[in-house]
Design a protein around this motif. Structure first.
Motif, PDB file in Angstrom:
ATOM      1  N   ASN A 148       8.999 -16.890  -1.308  1.00 34.76           N
ATOM      2  CA  ASN A 148       8.002 -16.912  -0.241  1.00 34.76           C
ATOM      3  C   ASN A 148       8.487 -16.185   1.001  1.00 34.76           C
ATOM      4  O   ASN A 148       7.721 -15.464   1.652  1.00 34.76           O
ATOM      5  N   ASN A 149       9.771 -16.379   1.376  1.00 33.69           N
ATOM      6  CA  ASN A 149      10.252 -15.775   2.622  1.00 33.69           C
ATOM      7  C   ASN A 149      10.277 -14.240   2.538  1.00 33.69           C
ATOM      8  O   ASN A 149       9.688 -13.563   3.396  1.00 33.69           O
ATOM      9  N   PRO A 150      10.927 -13.628   1.521  1.00 31.83           N
ATOM     10  CA  PRO A 150      10.851 -12.146   1.473  1.00 31.83           C
ATOM     11  C   PRO A 150       9.437 -11.657   1.237  1.00 31.83           C
ATOM     12  O   PRO A 150       9.045 -10.594   1.731  1.00 31.83           O
ATOM     13  N   LEU A 151       8.650 -12.425   0.467  1.00 32.86           N
ATOM     14  CA  LEU A 151       7.276 -12.007   0.223  1.00 32.86           C
ATOM     15  C   LEU A 151       6.465 -12.014   1.509  1.00 32.86           C
ATOM     16  O   LEU A 151       5.601 -11.159   1.723  1.00 32.86           O
ATOM     17  N   ALA A 152       6.749 -13.004   2.368  1.00 32.07           N
ATOM     18  CA  ALA A 152       6.029 -13.054   3.650  1.00 32.07           C
ATOM     19  C   ALA A 152       6.307 -11.795   4.469  1.00 32.07           C
ATOM     20  O   ALA A 152       5.407 -11.226   5.101  1.00 32.07           O
ATOM     21  N   ALA A 153       7.589 -11.348   4.430  1.00 36.30           N
ATOM     22  CA  ALA A 153       7.919 -10.124   5.179  1.00 36.30           C
ATOM     23  C   ALA A 153       7.236  -8.918   4.548  1.00 36.30           C
ATOM     24  O   ALA A 153       6.692  -8.039   5.258  1.00 36.30           O
ATOM     25  N   ILE A 154       7.239  -8.843   3.203  1.00 35.41           N
ATOM     26  CA  ILE A 154       6.606  -7.708   2.517  1.00 35.41           C
ATOM     27  C   ILE A 154       5.119  -7.661   2.826  1.00 35.41           C
ATOM     28  O   ILE A 154       4.547  -6.605   3.171  1.00 35.41           O
ATOM     29  N   VAL A 155       4.452  -8.814   2.683  1.00 34.93           N
ATOM     30  CA  VAL A 155       3.010  -8.849   2.952  1.00 34.93           C
ATOM     31  C   VAL A 155       2.735  -8.497   4.411  1.00 34.93           C
ATOM     32  O   VAL A 155       1.826  -7.719   4.733  1.00 34.93           O
ATOM     33  N   GLY A 156       3.550  -9.070   5.313  1.00 35.40           N
ATOM     34  CA  GLY A 156       3.304  -8.827   6.732  1.00 35.40           C
ATOM     35  C   GLY A 156       3.480  -7.369   7.106  1.00 35.40           C
ATOM     36  O   GLY A 156       2.617  -6.762   7.767  1.00 35.40           O
ATOM     37  N   PHE A 157       4.604  -6.780   6.696  1.00 33.66           N
ATOM     38  CA  PHE A 157       4.842  -5.388   7.041  1.00 33.66           C
ATOM     39  C   PHE A 157       3.863  -4.454   6.333  1.00 33.66           C
ATOM     40  O   PHE A 157       3.523  -3.389   6.841  1.00 33.66           O
ATOM     41  N   SER A 158       3.381  -4.838   5.120  1.00 40.26           N
ATOM     42  CA  SER A 158       2.357  -4.034   4.447  1.00 40.26           C
ATOM     43  C   SER A 158       1.101  -3.968   5.295  1.00 40.26           C
ATOM     44  O   SER A 158       0.468  -2.902   5.450  1.00 40.26           O
ATOM     45  N   HIS A 159       0.699  -5.117   5.855  1.00 42.68           N
ATOM     46  CA  HIS A 159      -0.470  -5.124   6.726  1.00 42.68           C
ATOM     47  C   HIS A 159      -0.226  -4.271   7.964  1.00 42.68           C
ATOM     48  O   HIS A 159      -1.131  -3.553   8.439  1.00 42.68           O
ATOM     49  N   LEU A 160       0.988  -4.351   8.537  1.00 40.86           N
ATOM     50  CA  LEU A 160       1.277  -3.559   9.734  1.00 40.86           C
ATOM     51  C   LEU A 160       1.197  -2.064   9.422  1.00 40.86           C
ATOM     52  O   LEU A 160       0.658  -1.270  10.210  1.00 40.86           O
ATOM     53  N   LEU A 161       1.757  -1.676   8.284  1.00 43.79           N
ATOM     54  CA  LEU A 161       1.707  -0.264   7.924  1.00 43.79           C
ATOM     55  C   LEU A 161       0.268   0.219   7.767  1.00 43.79           C
ATOM     56  O   LEU A 161      -0.109   1.300   8.238  1.00 43.79           O
ATOM     57  N   ARG A 162      -0.521  -0.576   7.072  1.00 49.15           N
ATOM     58  CA  ARG A 162      -1.889  -0.142   6.799  1.00 49.15           C
ATOM     59  C   ARG A 162      -2.720  -0.051   8.069  1.00 49.15           C
ATOM     60  O   ARG A 162      -3.622   0.779   8.196  1.00 49.15           O
ATOM     61  N   THR A 163      -2.409  -0.895   9.048  1.00 44.82           N
ATOM     62  CA  THR A 163      -3.218  -0.906  10.289  1.00 44.82           C
ATOM     63  C   THR A 163      -2.608  -0.039  11.387  1.00 44.82           C
ATOM     64  O   THR A 163      -3.114  -0.017  12.500  1.00 44.82           O
ATOM     65  N   ASP A 164      -1.488   0.655  11.065  1.00 47.67           N
ATOM     66  CA  ASP A 164      -0.844   1.494  12.070  1.00 47.67           C
ATOM     67  C   ASP A 164      -1.707   2.759  12.259  1.00 47.67           C
ATOM     68  O   ASP A 164      -1.896   3.545  11.305  1.00 47.67           O
ATOM     69  N   PRO A 165      -2.253   3.024  13.497  1.00 46.91           N
ATOM     70  CA  PRO A 165      -3.124   4.187  13.698  1.00 46.91           C
ATOM     71  C   PRO A 165      -2.394   5.538  13.570  1.00 46.91           C
ATOM     72  O   PRO A 165      -3.010   6.567  13.313  1.00 46.91           O
ATOM     73  N   SER A 166      -1.068   5.474  13.697  1.00 42.56           N
ATOM     74  CA  SER A 166      -0.323   6.732  13.601  1.00 42.56           C
ATOM     75  C   SER A 166       0.025   7.101  12.164  1.00 42.56           C
ATOM     76  O   SER A 166       0.636   8.142  11.919  1.00 42.56           O
ATOM     77  N   LEU A 167      -0.377   6.269  11.196  1.00 43.88           N
ATOM     78  CA  LEU A 167      -0.037   6.522   9.792  1.00 43.88           C
ATOM     79  C   LEU A 167      -0.877   7.704   9.288  1.00 43.88           C
ATOM     80  O   LEU A 167      -2.104   7.713   9.447  1.00 43.88           O
ATOM     81  N   PRO A 168      -0.234   8.702   8.670  1.00 45.83           N
ATOM     82  CA  PRO A 168      -0.995   9.859   8.149  1.00 45.83           C
ATOM     83  C   PRO A 168      -2.003   9.415   7.104  1.00 45.83           C
ATOM     84  O   PRO A 168      -1.821   8.400   6.424  1.00 45.83           O
ATOM     85  N   THR A 169      -3.028  10.207   6.948  1.00 43.82           N
ATOM     86  CA  THR A 169      -4.112   9.854   6.029  1.00 43.82           C
ATOM     87  C   THR A 169      -3.623   9.789   4.600  1.00 43.82           C
ATOM     88  O   THR A 169      -4.029   8.914   3.819  1.00 43.82           O
ATOM     89  N   ASP A 170      -2.720  10.733   4.203  1.00 41.48           N
ATOM     90  CA  ASP A 170      -2.268  10.734   2.810  1.00 41.48           C
ATOM     91  C   ASP A 170      -1.417   9.516   2.472  1.00 41.48           C
ATOM     92  O   ASP A 170      -1.285   9.138   1.318  1.00 41.48           O
ATOM     93  N   LEU A 171      -0.809   8.911   3.533  1.00 43.35           N
ATOM     94  CA  LEU A 171       0.003   7.697   3.277  1.00 43.35           C
ATOM     95  C   LEU A 171      -0.819   6.410   3.386  1.00 43.35           C
ATOM     96  O   LEU A 171      -0.360   5.339   2.984  1.00 43.35           O
ATOM     97  N   ARG A 172      -2.020   6.508   3.970  1.00 41.14           N
ATOM     98  CA  ARG A 172      -2.808   5.289   4.158  1.00 41.14           C
ATOM     99  C   ARG A 172      -3.212   4.706   2.804  1.00 41.14           C
ATOM    100  O   ARG A 172      -3.213   3.499   2.606  1.00 41.14           O
ATOM    101  N   GLY A 173      -3.558   5.588   1.838  1.00 45.29           N
ATOM    102  CA  GLY A 173      -3.926   5.078   0.518  1.00 45.29           C
ATOM    103  C   GLY A 173      -2.748   4.359  -0.149  1.00 45.29           C
ATOM    104  O   GLY A 173      -2.914   3.323  -0.811  1.00 45.29           O
ATOM    105  N   GLN A 174      -1.550   4.957   0.018  1.00 46.41           N
ATOM    106  CA  GLN A 174      -0.371   4.285  -0.539  1.00 46.41           C
ATOM    107  C   GLN A 174      -0.118   2.942   0.135  1.00 46.41           C
ATOM    108  O   GLN A 174       0.288   1.968  -0.514  1.00 46.41           O
TER     109      GLN A 174
END
Length: 1018
Positions: A633-659
Motif C-alpha cells: 500500500n505505501n509504495p503503491l500510494a506513492a506510485i498512484v499519487g505521482f501518476s496523478h501529478l504527472l498526468r495533471t502537470d500542464p508542462s507535460l508534453p502532449t506525446d507523454l500525456r498518453g503514457q
C-alpha cells in the motif's frame, strides 16, 4: 475321788491340783454365773461337770447329764452336716492345741432333744500331775439366734444385690421389711421414701389409718425430723417418750405398739450418704430384746440399697422397654423407606394404594386409628388418600388453603411434626367437628418436604388423649424425618431409574463404539456404534477377534482412574481392517469387575487431518497475502499519487500525456487488486449493509483474473442495471462468490479444456417478498450423482486429498442461510453445474448521502478517469467529505500550514507537492517526536498522520497532541491503507478524527484537508 473327780476339783479351783487351791466359793461363782455351757468329761468321755449354763443351753439337768457318756447326751456335727471326727479332734488336743470350731449340737435327751443348736465351741485338754491326759474341758456358747440374724442380714444383702428386674420398689421394700421383722422379732414395721415425695413403700402390723396419719403432712417433719438431723441419728424409745407428733403417737398406740426404733435409710452407710427414706420398727412389749444399734444401722442401709437398686433396675427396665419399643418402631419406619412402590402423585384416589399402605404402616407404628394424606398444590391442601375414616370426613378435615392452616401459614411457620389435642386452636372449627364425630381426641401432623419446601401433610388421628399416647415429641420428630427420607427415597429412586434409562440411551446413542468386556476379554455388551463398526454378532466373541494387531490386556488390579490409551488395527466381521484408537479402563457393573473399551475409527480423522493441514496452509497464505497487501500500500500510494501529478502537470508534453494516462490506469488497476486482497483477508465481525452486486462481483473476479486467464476461462456477467440492492456482509458474500467461482474454475480446469463461467442476476418474487436470484453456472463435468444428496455436508468433496477441504459449499450454505436466503444446486441442461443463490431484496433501507447506486455504504463512490477500465474505489469513513469526480476544491485565501507525519519518504514528498500545488504550506516530519517539537513552536491548521509507523504510532501521537491542545483532534486525520478495519473505525469515531485512504486520490485528499481546516476554525 476318781481321777475325773480330781480334775473337776482342779477346774473348780481354777488351776491344776499341784498349783494350789483357791477358795471354793469363787469357783462356784464363776461356773454358775457363766452364760456359756461349761462341760468336763474324763478320759473315757463320761460327763463329770455340767454347769448351769449347760442346763440352759441344752435344757438337760446336771443330775441327768453327769455320769453319762457325752455321746448319749448329744451329737456334734459340722455346719455342713458332717459328723464330727473325734479322732482328729483328739489328736489336736493331745498336741496342746485348743480345738475351736462352730458346730451344730443336736441333744438326744432333754427339752431340746432333736433340735439343732449352733455352738461356738472351745475345747481344751486336761492333764494330771504327771502330765498325762485326764480329760477335756469344753466351753460352748449358743449362737443360734445370732446365726439366724446374720442369715437374715445376709438375705437383706442378697436382696440389695440380686433384686429381680421385674420387682418394684414396693415389692422389694415389703420383702425386706418381712425379713427384718422376722430376724429381730419386731411386731410392726414401716418403710417410707423421701425420693419422690413422702410416701409409704411397705408396712407390717399397722393399720391404713395409722399410715395415713403418719403421711398426712405430705413431708417428713416435726419432732421426728428434728431428732434425725444429726449424722447417724438413731431413735430407740418407748412410744410414750418417742419424738413424735401427738396425732401420730395416738394412732401408733392404738395399734398396740409400745416400743419404737427409727433409723435413716441411706444406700451408703456412711454419714454422707443420700437420705432416701426411713425404717421404723415397733414392738408391742415395753422392753423388747432388740438387736444392737450397729446391726439395725447396717440393716437399714441394706434395705435402702435394695430399694435404690430396685428403683434403678426399674428405670433401666423402663428404658430398655422403651428402647425395644422404639426399635420396633424404627424397624417399621425403615420398612416404610423400602416400600417398593413408585410415587404417582397425579393419580386419582383409587391410584393412591401405596399411600394407603404407608398410612396403614404408620398407624400401626403410632397406634393411630386413622390417617389422611393431602398434597400441597398451589396454596391448597388437596386430599389424596385416607385410611380408617370416610373420604368425606378426611376431605373436611384436610382440604383447605395452606394459608388457613396456622401450622404452615407463614413462610417460616412450623415445619416439623407436632402432637395436638382436638381442641387445639390450630384446627379449624370444621376439623374439630369432624374429629369429634369420628371419636378422635388427639392427632399428629407430619409434614412432608421436598427440597425444603412443604410438599404434603399426613395427619394421624388417635382415640386417646395426648397424655395416654405412648409417643413423645422427639419420637414423632424422628418419625417425621424418616417419612421425609421415605418420600425422598422414592423420588430418588425415580430419578435413578430415569437416569439408568437415560444412561442406557446415551450408551446406545454414543457415536463412538463402546465395548463392555469381562476380565477374560469376552465381549458381554456393546452399543449401536460398535455394532455398526464391527458387525451385529460381536457380543460373546473374544476381543482378539476384533483386532488385527496384538490386543492390549488390562490388569484387574488397576484403579478405576487408570486409563490405557493406544492405537491399533481393528478388524470388522467381513475381514476388512481400519486404523483405530482405543481407551481401556476398569469399572464395576452390577457388582462385577469389567473392562470398558472406547474405540474410535480413525479412517475419517486421518483424511480430515490432511485436509486440515491444507486449510491451515491456506490460512497462513491468507495472512501472508494480507501482510503483503499492507506493505504494498505505501509504495503503491506513492506510485498512484505521482501518476496523478504527472498526468495533471500542464508542462507535460502532449506525446507523454498518453503514457502518463496509461501509468495512472495501471496504477489504479494495481490499487484495486490490493484493495480487494485486503478486503478479503480482513478479519472482522459480520456487518450487513445495503450494496449493489456489480462491484462485489467485479472485486471477486479481479482477485481471480490471473487464474482465469491462465486456465483459458471466460467469465460472462449478466447483471441488469436496475437489479435491486441486497443487505449483506461484504466479506462473507465475497467468500461465497469466491467458493462457487473457484469450484467452477477447478471443475473446468480438471477436464483439460477451456470453459465458460456464467454469472447472472434477476429480480423475482417469492412468498416471503422480493428477492434477488444469482446463478453461477459452468460447462464443466458437473456434480457426481453419488454425492448429490450430501453436497452441502461438511467435508464432502470430489477433489484429491490436499486439493480441497470439503468445507466450501457447507460454509457457503450456512452464510446464505444466515442472510435469510437459500443456496441450492441445479444441473445445467447442457452439462456442468449451476448453483442458485436467492437473497431477500433490500427495500426501503436508507442510503448514505453522497453514495450513488451500486456502491457499498461504507465506501465512497467510484471515480473513473476517461481512460480507466476498472473503477477505483476510495475507502473513507465519515466524516470524510468526498468530492465528485473532476471537482477541484477552492484554494484557501491564505497559505495554511499542514503538518504531514509519516515514515515513508515517497509519501511525504508526494503529499508535500500536492499541498503546495493546492496553496497550502506543508510541514513534513518523519517521526512523532520531531512532529511534537514542531507543534510546540507553532500550531498547524491541519494534521495528516500515518496510522502505522515505526517508533511512536499514530494513536500514541494523537494522544500526545491532545494532551497539548485538545482541539487539535478536530484538525487530525489518519492515513491508512485499511480504513475499513473495525478497530480503526471505532477509534476514529470515538476520538472524532477523520480517515484518509491510501493510495490517495488527489481530490479526496484536498477535500479532507479542507474539512480539517474548517473543523479547526469552528
Amino acid at each position: 475321788m476318781t481321777a475325773g473327780e480330781d480334775d473337776v476339783d482342779q477346774v473348780r479351783a481354777g488351776a491344776p491340783a499341784d498349783r494350789g487351791a483357791v477358795g471354793g466359793s469363787f469357783q462356784d461363782e464363776v461356773i454358775n454365773q457363766s452364760i456359756d455351757a461349761i462341760i468336763v468329761i474324763d478320759d473315757d468321755l463320761i460327763v463329770r461337770l455340767w454347769s448351769p449354763g449347760a442346763e440352759r443351753v441344752y435344757a438337760i439337768p446336771a443330775a441327768v447329764a453327769i455320769g453319762r457318756p457325752i455321746g448319749d447326751i448329744l451329737v456334734a456335727h459340722e455346719l455342713d452336716g458332717t459328723l464330727l471326727d473325734g479322732v482328729a479332734s483328739r489328736l489336736s488336743l493331745e498336741k496342746n492345741e485348743p480345738f475351736r470350731q462352730r458346730l451344730i449340737h443336736r441333744p438326744r435327751i432333754g427339752g431340746r432333744s432333736g433340735s439343732d443348736i449352733v455352738i461356738d465351741s472351745v475345747v481344751t485338754v486336761l492333764r494330771g500331775q504327771d502330765g498325762s491326759v485326764t480329760g477335756l474341758l469344753g466351753i460352748n456358747r449358743d449362737v443360734t439366734e445370732t446365726t439366724q440374724l446374720e442369715a437374715e442380714i445376709a438375705a437383706l444383702a442378697a436382696l440389695s444385690v440380686l433384686t429381680d428386674g421385674d420387682r418394684s420398689q414396693t415389692a422389694v421394700a415389703s420383702a425386706a421389711l418381712e425379713i427384718l421383722c422376722r430376724a429381730i422379732g419386731a411386731d410392726a414395721g414401716l418403710i417410707t421414701s423421701t425420693e419422690a415425695g413422702y410416701e409409704a413403700l411397705a408396712s407390717i402390723g399397722l393399720t391404713q389409718r395409722t399410715i395415713d396419719v403418719i403421711l398426712a403432712y405430705g413431708q417428713l417433719g416435726g419432732p421426728l425430723a428434728t431428732a434425725l438431723e444429726p449424722p447417724n441419728a438413731f431413735i430407740s424409745a418407748d412410744l410414750a417418750t418417742a419424738p413424735l407428733r401427738e396425732d401420730v403417737r395416738e394412732a401408733v398406740l392404738a395399734d398396740g405398739i409400745r416400743h419404737l426404733v427409727v433409723v435413716e435409710m441411706r444406700p451408703s452407710a456412711t454419714a454422707g450418704g443420700r437420705l432416701t427414706g426411713l425404717l421404723a420398727l415397733g414392738w408391742r412389749s415395753d422392753h423388747p430384746v432388740e438387736p444392737s444399734r450397729a446391726i439395725l444401722v447396717q440393716a437399714a442401709a441394706l434395705v435402702g440399697s435394695s430399694i435404690e437398686n430396685a428403683r434403678l433396675l426399674g428405670a433401666v427396665e423402663r428404658g430398655l422397654t422403651e428402647e425395644r419399643r422404639l426399635t420396633r418402631r424404627m424397624r417399621a419406619l425403615v420398612e416404610l423407606t423400602r416400600l417398593p412402590v413408585s410415587i404417582q402423585p397425579d393419580q386419582p384416589r383409587e391410584g393412591a394404594g401405596w399411600i394407603t399402605q404407608l398410612m396403614s404402616e404408620l398407624g400401626a407404628i403410632l397406634g393411630a386409628r386413622a390417617a389422611t394424606y393431602a398434597r400441597v398444590i398451589g396454596d391448597n391442601l388437596v386430599l389424596e388418600a385416607v385410611n380408617g375414616m370416610p373420604w368425606d370426613a378426611g376431605a373436611r378435615l384436610m382440604s383447605r388453603p395452606v394459608s388457613q392452616f396456622p401450622l404452615f401459614a407463614e413462610p417460616s411457620g412450623h415445619q416439623s411434626a407436632v402432637l395436638l389435642p382436638v381442641g387445639s386452636p390450630w384446627l379449624s372449627d370444621t376439623a374439630r367437628d369432624v374429629a369429634e364425630q369420628q371419636g378422635f381426641q388427639s392427632g399428629a401432623i407430619l409434614p412432608i418436604h421436598d427440597a425444603g419446601r412443604l410438599d404434603a401433610v399426613i395427619m394421624c388421628a388417635f382415640g386417646e388423649e395426648l397424655g395416654r399416647i405412648e409417643i413423645d415429641d422427639r419420637t414423632l420428630e424422628a418419625i417425621g424425618r424418616v417419612l421425609d427420607i421415605s418420600f425422598a427415597n422414592r423420588r430418588f429412586r425415580e430419578v435413578i431409574e430415569a437416569n439408568e434409562r437415560r444412561y442406557r440411551e446415551l450408551f446406545d446413542l454414543t457415536p463412538e463404539a463402546l465395548l463392555v468386556q469381562t476380565m477374560d476379554e469376552e465381549i458381554v455388551d456393546a452399543n449401536r456404534a460398535a455394532f455398526e463398526l464391527y458387525g451385529p454378532g460381536i457380543v460373546g466373541r473374544h476381543v482378539s477377534d476384533l483386532s488385527a494387531s496384538e490386543p492390549v490386556r488390562i490388569d484387574p488390579a488397576f484403579d478405576r482412574d487408570d486409563v490405557i490409551r493406544g492405537t491399533g488395527i481393528g478388524r470388522r466381521e467381513d475381514g476388512s481392517t481400519f486404523p483405530e484408537e482405543f481407551e481401556l479402563r476398569v469399572t464395576d457393573i452390577g457388582g462385577e469387575r469389567r473392562t470398558l473399551a472406547i474405540v474410535r475409527d480413525l479412517t475419517e480423522r486421518s483424511r480430515l487431518q490432511a485436509e486440515l493441514a491444507q486449510a491451515q496452509k491456506m490460512d497462513a497464505i491468507g495472512m501472508l497475502v494480507a501482510g503483503v497487501a499492507h506493505e504494498l500500500n505505501n509504495p503503491l500510494a506513492a506510485i498512484v499519487g505521482f501518476s496523478h501529478l504527472l498526468r495533471t502537470d500542464p508542462s507535460l508534453p502532449t506525446d507523454l500525456r498518453g503514457q502518463a494516462d496509461l501509468l495512472v490506469q495501471e496504477a489504479n488497476r494495481t490499487r484495486v487488486i490490493v484493495q480487494n486482497l485486503l478486503d478479503f483477508a480482513r478479519l472482522r465481525p459480520p456487518e450487513r449493509v445495503e450494496m449493489d452486486l456489480q462491484p462485489l462481483i467485479d472485486s471477486v473476479l479481479g482477485l481471480q483474473s490471473y487464474v482465469l486467464a491462465q486456465n483459458r476461462l471466460t467469465v460472462d456477467v449478466d447483471l441488469p442495471p436496475d437489479l435491486p440492492r441486497v443487505s449483506v456482509d461484504r466479506s462473507q458474500m465475497q467468500q461465497v462468490l469466491i467458493n462457487l467461482t473457484v469450484n467452477a474454475s477447478q471443475a473446468i480446469t480438471d477436464s483439460g479444456r477451456p470453459g465458460t463461467i456464467r454469472i447472472s442476476g434477476r429480480a423475482d418474487t417469492a412468498p416471503s417478498g422480493p428477492i434477488v436470484r444469482i446463478e453461477i453456472a459452468d460447462d464443466g463435468p458437473g456434480v457426481p450423482p453419488e454425492i448429490l444428496d450430501r453436497l452441502f455436508l461438511p467435508f464432502v468433496t470430489t477433489k484429491a486429498p490436499g486439493k480441497g477441504t470439503g468445507l466450501g459449499l457447507s460454509v457457503s450454505f450456512g452464510i446464505i442461510k444466515s442472510h435469510g436466503g437459500t443456496l441450492r444446486h441445479r444441473p445445467s441442461p447442457g452439462g456442468g453445474a449451476t448453483f442458485l443463490i436467492e437473497l431477500p431484496a433490500a427495500t426501503g433501507s436508507p442510503i448514505e448521502a453522497g453514495s450513488p447506486a451500486g456502491t457499498d455504504r461504507r465506501s465512497p463512490p467510484p471515480r473513473s478517469s476517461p481512460d480507466d477500465r476498472n473503477p477505483v474505489v476510495e475507502e473513507a469513513d465519515p466524516p470524510t467529505v468526498p468530492l465528485a469526480a473532476g471537482a477541484d476544491p477552492a484554494p484557501p485565501a491564505l497559505a495554511l500550514r499542514v503538518l504531514v507525519l509519516g515514515d515513508e519518504p515517497s509519501i511525504r514528498e508526494f503529499l508535500g507537492r500536492v499541498l503546495e500545488r493546492e496553496g497550502y504550506e506543508p510541514i513534513l516530519a518523519d517521526t512523532g517526536p520531531a512532529a511534537l517539537d514542531i507543534l510546540r513552536r507553532d500550531m498547524p491548521d491541519a494534521i495528516l498522520c500515518d496510522h502505522r509507523m515505526a517508533g511512536m504510532s499514530g494513536t500514541e501521537f494523537l494522544a500526545a497532541i491532545v494532551a497539548i491542545e485538545s482541539k487539535l483532534a478536530r484538525r487530525f486525520a489518519f492515513m491508512s491503507g485499511d480504513v475499513l478495519n473495525p478497530e480503526l473505525r471505532d477509534f476514529a469515531s470515538e476520538h472524532g478524527v477523520q480517515l484518509l485512504a491510501k493510495p490517495f486520490d488527489i481530490a479526496v485528499l484536498t477535500a479532507v484537508v479542507t474539512s480539517l481546516v474548517a473543523g479547526g476554525r469552528a
